[in-house]
Write an enzyme that holds these catalytic residues in place. Sequence first.
Site, PDB file in Angstrom:
ATOM      1  N   THR A   1      11.302   4.454   5.965  1.00  0.00           N
ATOM      2  CA  THR A   1      10.217   4.832   7.021  1.00  0.00           C
ATOM      3  C   THR A   1       9.632   3.612   7.062  1.00  0.00           C
ATOM      4  O   THR A   1       8.196   3.833   7.433  1.00  0.00           O
ATOM      5  CB  THR A   1       9.328   6.151   6.194  1.00  0.00           C
ATOM      6  OG1 THR A   1       8.887   5.499   4.828  1.00  0.00           O
ATOM      7  CG2 THR A   1      10.011   7.324   5.517  1.00  0.00           C
TER       8      THR A   1
ATOM      9  N   ARG B   1       0.805  -1.263  -0.312  1.00  0.00           N
ATOM     10  CA  ARG B   1      -0.006  -0.133   0.098  1.00  0.00           C
ATOM     11  C   ARG B   1       0.710   1.315  -0.151  1.00  0.00           C
ATOM     12  O   ARG B   1       0.531   2.435  -0.740  1.00  0.00           O
ATOM     13  CB  ARG B   1      -0.904   0.131   1.216  1.00  0.00           C
ATOM     14  CG  ARG B   1      -2.183  -1.006   0.974  1.00  0.00           C
ATOM     15  CD  ARG B   1      -2.843  -1.066   2.323  1.00  0.00           C
ATOM     16  NE  ARG B   1      -1.828  -2.146   3.186  1.00  0.00           N
ATOM     17  CZ  ARG B   1      -2.292  -3.216   3.649  1.00  0.00           C
ATOM     18  NH1 ARG B   1      -3.670  -3.706   3.417  1.00  0.00           N
ATOM     19  NH2 ARG B   1      -1.450  -4.011   4.400  1.00  0.00           N
ATOM     20  N   ILE B   2       1.779   1.198   0.974  1.00  0.00           N
ATOM     21  CA  ILE B   2       2.720   2.598   1.130  1.00  0.00           C
ATOM     22  C   ILE B   2       3.653   2.617  -0.229  1.00  0.00           C
ATOM     23  O   ILE B   2       3.802   3.735  -0.678  1.00  0.00           O
ATOM     24  CB  ILE B   2       3.430   2.496   2.265  1.00  0.00           C
ATOM     25  CG1 ILE B   2       2.624   2.532   3.356  1.00  0.00           C
ATOM     26  CG2 ILE B   2       4.423   3.819   2.240  1.00  0.00           C
ATOM     27  CD1 ILE B   2       3.090   2.577   4.911  1.00  0.00           C
TER      28      ILE B   2
ATOM     29  N   ARG C   1      10.774   0.007   8.831  1.00  0.00           N
ATOM     30  CA  ARG C   1      11.010  -0.469  10.323  1.00  0.00           C
ATOM     31  C   ARG C   1      12.608  -0.438  10.326  1.00  0.00           C
ATOM     32  O   ARG C   1      13.249  -0.527   9.637  1.00  0.00           O
ATOM     33  CB  ARG C   1      10.519  -1.895  10.637  1.00  0.00           C
ATOM     34  CG  ARG C   1       9.238  -2.013  10.844  1.00  0.00           C
ATOM     35  CD  ARG C   1       8.595  -1.379  11.776  1.00  0.00           C
ATOM     36  NE  ARG C   1       7.329  -1.547  12.209  1.00  0.00           N
ATOM     37  CZ  ARG C   1       6.137  -0.441  12.281  1.00  0.00           C
ATOM     38  NH1 ARG C   1       6.575   0.531  11.496  1.00  0.00           N
ATOM     39  NH2 ARG C   1       4.994  -0.614  12.383  1.00  0.00           N
TER      40      ARG C   1
ATOM     41  N   ASP D   1      13.142   7.518   9.454  1.00  0.00           N
ATOM     42  CA  ASP D   1      12.119   7.786  10.193  1.00  0.00           C
ATOM     43  C   ASP D   1      12.134   6.913  11.377  1.00  0.00           C
ATOM     44  O   ASP D   1      11.095   6.881  12.234  1.00  0.00           O
ATOM     45  CB  ASP D   1      10.726   7.705   9.516  1.00  0.00           C
ATOM     46  CG  ASP D   1       9.607   8.363  10.656  1.00  0.00           C
ATOM     47  OD1 ASP D   1       9.814   9.531  10.864  1.00  0.00           O
ATOM     48  OD2 ASP D   1       8.516   7.651  10.494  1.00  0.00           O
TER      49      ASP D   1
ATOM     50  N   GLU E   1      14.945   1.985  18.331  1.00  0.00           N
ATOM     51  CA  GLU E   1      14.145   3.162  18.705  1.00  0.00           C
ATOM     52  C   GLU E   1      13.440   2.996  19.921  1.00  0.00           C
ATOM     53  O   GLU E   1      13.073   3.989  20.611  1.00  0.00           O
ATOM     54  CB  GLU E   1      13.265   3.427  17.397  1.00  0.00           C
ATOM     55  CG  GLU E   1      12.202   2.403  17.125  1.00  0.00           C
ATOM     56  CD  GLU E   1      11.392   2.859  16.084  1.00  0.00           C
ATOM     57  OE1 GLU E   1      11.848   3.291  14.842  1.00  0.00           O
ATOM     58  OE2 GLU E   1      10.051   2.972  16.402  1.00  0.00           O
TER      59      GLU E   1
HETATM   60  P1  NAI Z   1       1.815  -3.961   2.892  1.00  0.00           P
HETATM   61  O1  NAI Z   1       1.856  -5.091   3.516  1.00  0.00           O
HETATM   62  O2  NAI Z   1       0.695  -3.343   2.175  1.00  0.00           O
HETATM   63  O3  NAI Z   1       3.139  -4.065   1.914  1.00  0.00           O
HETATM   64  C1  NAI Z   1       4.471  -4.680   1.990  1.00  0.00           C
HETATM   65  C2  NAI Z   1       4.747  -5.278   0.688  1.00  0.00           C
HETATM   66  O4  NAI Z   1       6.158  -5.454   0.882  1.00  0.00           O
HETATM   67  C3  NAI Z   1       4.193  -6.282   0.193  1.00  0.00           C
HETATM   68  O5  NAI Z   1       3.890  -6.153  -1.039  1.00  0.00           O
HETATM   69  C4  NAI Z   1       5.078  -7.409   0.289  1.00  0.00           C
HETATM   70  O6  NAI Z   1       5.131  -8.545  -0.656  1.00  0.00           O
HETATM   71  C5  NAI Z   1       6.504  -6.593   0.375  1.00  0.00           C
HETATM   72  N1  NAI Z   1       7.792  -7.547   0.633  1.00  0.00           N
HETATM   73  C6  NAI Z   1       7.906  -8.462   1.578  1.00  0.00           C
HETATM   74  N2  NAI Z   1       9.064  -8.889   1.533  1.00  0.00           N
HETATM   75  C7  NAI Z   1       9.758  -8.217   0.881  1.00  0.00           C
HETATM   76  C8  NAI Z   1      10.919  -8.120   0.482  1.00  0.00           C
HETATM   77  N3  NAI Z   1      11.977  -9.283   0.877  1.00  0.00           N
HETATM   78  N4  NAI Z   1      11.480  -7.247  -0.445  1.00  0.00           N
HETATM   79  C9  NAI Z   1      10.728  -6.405  -0.831  1.00  0.00           C
HETATM   80  N5  NAI Z   1       9.392  -6.364  -0.748  1.00  0.00           N
HETATM   81  C10 NAI Z   1       9.215  -7.149   0.181  1.00  0.00           C
HETATM   82  O7  NAI Z   1       2.472  -2.807   3.875  1.00  0.00           O
HETATM   83  P2  NAI Z   1       2.382  -1.328   3.942  1.00  0.00           P
HETATM   84  O8  NAI Z   1       0.883  -0.979   4.381  1.00  0.00           O
HETATM   85  O9  NAI Z   1       2.623  -0.768   2.478  1.00  0.00           O
HETATM   86  O10 NAI Z   1       3.544  -0.909   5.024  1.00  0.00           O
HETATM   87  C11 NAI Z   1       4.824  -1.241   4.906  1.00  0.00           C
HETATM   88  C12 NAI Z   1       5.711  -1.211   5.949  1.00  0.00           C
HETATM   89  O11 NAI Z   1       5.575   0.262   6.258  1.00  0.00           O
HETATM   90  C13 NAI Z   1       4.878  -1.694   7.318  1.00  0.00           C
HETATM   91  O12 NAI Z   1       5.335  -3.221   7.490  1.00  0.00           O
HETATM   92  C14 NAI Z   1       5.417  -0.873   8.510  1.00  0.00           C
HETATM   93  O13 NAI Z   1       6.624  -1.562   8.902  1.00  0.00           O
HETATM   94  C15 NAI Z   1       5.657   0.671   7.768  1.00  0.00           C
HETATM   95  N6  NAI Z   1       4.807   1.454   8.373  1.00  0.00           N
HETATM   96  C16 NAI Z   1       5.631   2.628   9.007  1.00  0.00           C
HETATM   97  C17 NAI Z   1       5.010   3.788   9.359  1.00  0.00           C
HETATM   98  C18 NAI Z   1       5.549   4.915  10.002  1.00  0.00           C
HETATM   99  O14 NAI Z   1       4.998   5.671  10.448  1.00  0.00           O
HETATM  100  N7  NAI Z   1       6.819   5.154   9.776  1.00  0.00           N
HETATM  101  C19 NAI Z   1       3.617   3.708   9.377  1.00  0.00           C
HETATM  102  C20 NAI Z   1       2.904   2.579   8.683  1.00  0.00           C
HETATM  103  C21 NAI Z   1       3.692   1.768   8.358  1.00  0.00           C
END
Ligand code: NAI
Length: 358
Positions: free
Chosen positions: A245, A163-164, A247, A271, A276
Amino acid sequence: MSSPLKLAIFSTKSYDKTYLSTALSAHPTLSSKTEITYHPFPLSLDTAPLAAGHTAVCAFVNDTLDAPVLRTLHASGTRVILLRCAGFNNVDLPAAEEIGLFVANVPSYSPEAVAEFTLALLQTLNRNIHKAYNRVREGNFNLEGFLGMTLHGKTFGIVGVGRIGLALARIVRGFGCRLLASDPKPGMSGEEFKAQYGGELVELDTLLAESDIVSLHCPLVPATRHIIDTGNLRKLKKGALLVNTSRGPLVNTKAAIEALKSGQLGGLALDVYEEEGAYFYNDHSNEVIHDDTLMRLMTFPNVLVCGHQAFFTREALTEIAGTVLGNLEDWVEGRRCVNSLVSEGHLEVPEGREPVRM
Ligand code: NAI
């Protein structure tokens, strides 16, 4: 009158109270019978006993939800764990399954908020806006040291197009960058990605070798811990910028420091940070910071660190609070919860995500 449903909320800030109490009033089936206890401190083995008698516990990114904490909570009556975040790397899901807890997260809340912040963080670092802010306030209008690069025409690599990552892909396209993305389960074909986002799906090695900017948007799972390590930093184009941004532990910070010292890494915008949990979300300005790695990182002129705030918009907080209480309501009403990670003793981790025990 039946006994109230007790909900203990850990790591509470003023904005959590504001948004959760507003959302509670929008859930009439809960508002009349829910009693909330707000704790400002994080959930840990030491603080878990304070949730005794609370059926539901609400936790955030740096709360500890390992097996001992989950067992302590369950033993004193907790049945529901409500995460008010997307990432669940801090929860021992297999242990929750074994114990029989219900666990739900907020899988999506304004992915655009995180994507927009990613671009803001990158451009602040790239164009030195944070330094200009201070310099101009002192009456110094000199531009020395502020030279940046134009993003238009540069190659932008996105690791993880969920999504992001996709929200960022839309923004990056608008900047006129060449877009590369790597994802083992991208959710669409290379042709679809090209048609919809104007980018190319490639292997991580290609992305690292060709990108001027690399931005991380994959979850933290065992396979992605230190996905940016010494070996992968060496594969980067010399002087590339790295943005995280997602983990903290996706980046091996010590390896990044070495790459910054040698100039292999041209800049780092964070971020999130590996360790942290000890500092983020709290004011430590009057203390000695004992994390030498973090402090070394902050001495570099080409490093920018923020305290895990990419999600922090009014819109995202509204969505988070609404979803947390919607998840609780589903459990109370015995409805199927679309956001459950563990329910009725079964792991229900969305496809493409691994249950984590770390
Ligand atoms: P999501 O689940 O929609 O997308 C994650 C994507 O990463 C998936 O398409 C997955 O197939 C892919 N992925 C998994 N393993 C991978 C790898 N080895 N190489 C490349 N891609 C891989 O998650 P979303 O909503 O996009 O969020 C992503 C991350 O952002 C979350 O897991 C969270 O850790 C972080 N986050 C940080 C925030 C902040 O305030 N800094 C806020 C919200 C989320």
